[in-house]
Design a protein around this motif. Structure first.
Motif, mmCIF file in Angstrom:
data_model
loop_
_atom_site.group_PDB
_atom_site.id
_atom_site.type_symbol
_atom_site.label_atom_id
_atom_site.label_comp_id
_atom_site.label_asym_id
_atom_site.label_seq_id
_atom_site.Cartn_x
_atom_site.Cartn_y
_atom_site.Cartn_z
ATOM 1 N N ASN A 1 14.227 72.410 -8.761
ATOM 2 C CA ASN A 1 14.716 72.197 -10.124
ATOM 3 C C ASN A 1 15.349 70.814 -10.248
ATOM 4 O O ASN A 1 16.521 70.625 -9.923
ATOM 5 C CB ASN A 1 15.719 73.292 -10.471
ATOM 6 N N LEU A 2 14.567 69.859 -10.726
ATOM 7 C CA LEU A 2 15.074 68.492 -10.892
ATOM 8 C C LEU A 2 16.176 68.416 -11.939
ATOM 9 O O LEU A 2 17.114 67.637 -11.796
ATOM 10 C CB LEU A 2 13.937 67.553 -11.303
ATOM 11 N N HIS A 3 16.068 69.222 -12.968
ATOM 12 C CA HIS A 3 17.088 69.193 -14.022
ATOM 13 C C HIS A 3 18.445 69.609 -13.467
ATOM 14 O O HIS A 3 19.470 69.006 -13.805
ATOM 15 C CB HIS A 3 16.686 70.074 -15.202
ATOM 16 N N ALA A 4 18.475 70.619 -12.615
ATOM 17 C CA ALA A 4 19.733 71.041 -11.990
ATOM 18 C C ALA A 4 20.317 69.906 -11.152
ATOM 19 O O ALA A 4 21.528 69.633 -11.216
ATOM 20 C CB ALA A 4 19.511 72.275 -11.132
ATOM 21 N N VAL A 5 19.472 69.240 -10.393
ATOM 22 C CA VAL A 5 19.934 68.117 -9.571
ATOM 23 C C VAL A 5 20.428 66.982 -10.464
ATOM 24 O O VAL A 5 21.465 66.356 -10.180
ATOM 25 C CB VAL A 5 18.819 67.623 -8.626
ATOM 26 N N GLN A 6 19.727 66.739 -11.561
ATOM 27 C CA GLN A 6 20.135 65.710 -12.517
ATOM 28 C C GLN A 6 21.550 65.994 -13.020
ATOM 29 O O GLN A 6 22.385 65.091 -13.087
ATOM 30 C CB GLN A 6 19.158 65.667 -13.683
ATOM 31 N N ILE A 7 21.831 67.236 -13.356
ATOM 32 C CA ILE A 7 23.158 67.615 -13.856
ATOM 33 C C ILE A 7 24.218 67.432 -12.768
ATOM 34 O O ILE A 7 25.283 66.866 -13.021
ATOM 35 C CB ILE A 7 23.139 69.062 -14.380
ATOM 36 N N VAL A 8 23.908 67.877 -11.556
ATOM 37 C CA VAL A 8 24.859 67.753 -10.446
ATOM 38 C C VAL A 8 25.203 66.288 -10.193
ATOM 39 O O VAL A 8 26.365 65.937 -9.962
ATOM 40 C CB VAL A 8 24.290 68.406 -9.159
ATOM 41 N N LEU A 9 24.191 65.427 -10.261
ATOM 42 C CA LEU A 9 24.410 64.007 -9.983
ATOM 43 C C LEU A 9 24.988 63.244 -11.171
ATOM 44 O O LEU A 9 25.479 62.134 -11.015
ATOM 45 C CB LEU A 9 23.092 63.349 -9.547
ATOM 46 N N GLY A 10 24.887 63.831 -12.357
ATOM 47 C CA GLY A 10 25.395 63.147 -13.543
ATOM 48 C C GLY A 10 24.485 62.049 -14.053
ATOM 49 O O GLY A 10 24.938 61.123 -14.722
ATOM 50 N N HIS A 11 23.200 62.152 -13.752
ATOM 51 C CA HIS A 11 22.237 61.156 -14.232
ATOM 52 C C HIS A 11 21.851 61.448 -15.683
ATOM 53 O O HIS A 11 21.647 62.596 -16.056
ATOM 54 C CB HIS A 11 20.967 61.174 -13.383
ATOM 55 N N ARG A 12 21.726 60.404 -16.468
ATOM 56 C CA ARG A 12 21.279 60.560 -17.863
ATOM 57 C C ARG A 12 19.769 60.716 -17.952
ATOM 58 O O ARG A 12 19.260 61.407 -18.818
ATOM 59 C CB ARG A 12 21.715 59.372 -18.703
ATOM 60 N N LYS A 13 19.055 60.039 -17.073
ATOM 61 C CA LYS A 13 17.590 60.048 -17.111
ATOM 62 C C LYS A 13 17.042 60.767 -15.886
ATOM 63 O O LYS A 13 17.485 60.534 -14.756
ATOM 64 C CB LYS A 13 17.040 58.622 -17.128
ATOM 65 N N ILE A 14 16.059 61.621 -16.116
ATOM 66 C CA ILE A 14 15.423 62.353 -15.013
ATOM 67 C C ILE A 14 14.741 61.385 -14.053
ATOM 68 O O ILE A 14 14.664 61.634 -12.847
ATOM 69 C CB ILE A 14 14.442 63.428 -15.545
ATOM 70 N N GLU A 15 14.287 60.252 -14.571
ATOM 71 C CA GLU A 15 13.639 59.241 -13.730
ATOM 72 C C GLU A 15 14.600 58.722 -12.670
ATOM 73 O O GLU A 15 14.201 58.416 -11.546
ATOM 74 C CB GLU A 15 13.115 58.074 -14.579
ATOM 75 N N SER A 16 15.873 58.613 -13.019
ATOM 76 C CA SER A 16 16.890 58.166 -12.056
ATOM 77 C C SER A 16 17.023 59.179 -10.925
ATOM 78 O O SER A 16 17.159 58.805 -9.757
ATOM 79 C CB SER A 16 18.245 57.993 -12.744
ATOM 80 N N THR A 17 16.979 60.444 -11.269
ATOM 81 C CA THR A 17 17.088 61.507 -10.272
ATOM 82 C C THR A 17 15.880 61.504 -9.358
ATOM 83 O O THR A 17 16.022 61.626 -8.137
ATOM 84 C CB THR A 17 17.240 62.876 -10.965
ATOM 85 N N VAL A 18 14.698 61.343 -9.924
ATOM 86 C CA VAL A 18 13.470 61.281 -9.126
ATOM 87 C C VAL A 18 13.543 60.108 -8.155
ATOM 88 O O VAL A 18 13.257 60.258 -6.962
ATOM 89 C CB VAL A 18 12.225 61.166 -10.043
ATOM 90 N N ARG A 19 13.957 58.962 -8.631
ATOM 91 C CA ARG A 19 14.062 57.766 -7.789
ATOM 92 C C ARG A 19 15.135 57.969 -6.707
ATOM 93 O O ARG A 19 14.940 57.628 -5.547
ATOM 94 C CB ARG A 19 14.370 56.541 -8.644
ATOM 95 N N TYR A 20 16.264 58.559 -7.082
ATOM 96 C CA TYR A 20 17.382 58.787 -6.165
ATOM 97 C C TYR A 20 16.965 59.697 -5.010
ATOM 98 O O TYR A 20 17.328 59.460 -3.863
ATOM 99 C CB TYR A 20 18.552 59.413 -6.928
ATOM 100 N N LEU A 21 16.209 60.738 -5.323
ATOM 101 C CA LEU A 21 15.765 61.681 -4.293
ATOM 102 C C LEU A 21 14.591 61.146 -3.490
ATOM 103 O O LEU A 21 14.278 61.672 -2.435
ATOM 104 C CB LEU A 21 15.364 63.014 -4.933
ATOM 105 N N GLY A 22 13.907 60.146 -4.012
ATOM 106 C CA GLY A 22 12.730 59.619 -3.341
ATOM 107 C C GLY A 22 11.547 60.563 -3.473
ATOM 108 O O GLY A 22 10.683 60.612 -2.611
#
Length: 72
Positions: free
Chosen positions: A36-57
């Motif tokens: 669940n990328l959206h859950a990870v996005q919320i945990v990390l506090g990222h505004r853009k899902i693309e940032s989360t994808v890049r952060y996780l590699g």
């Protein structure tokens, strides 16, 4: 927090591990367990899902394939 619960472990790690390493590890574990990328996005506090994808590699094509294979 993990650091406060296990100070001896953290001091033994030296400079190789810090709060950022723990943050990235937690995000990676959540993603691997849930997909669940959206859950990870919320945990990390990222505004853009693309940032989360890049952060996780994570490869965006892998994410899309996973998403398409999930029925709702």
């Amino acid at each position: 927090m993990l650091i406060h619960q296990h100070p001896a472990v953290c001091s033994a790690c030296g400079e190789d591990y810090g709060t950022h390493s723990l943050r990235r590890t937690k995000a990676s574990i959540i993603y691997k367990q849930t997909g669940n990328l959206h859950a990870v996005q919320i945990v990390l506090g990222h505004r853009k899902i693309e940032s989360t994808v890049r952060y996780l590699g994570v490869d965006i094509e892998d994410v899309l394939a996973f998403s398409e294979g999930t029925e709702v």
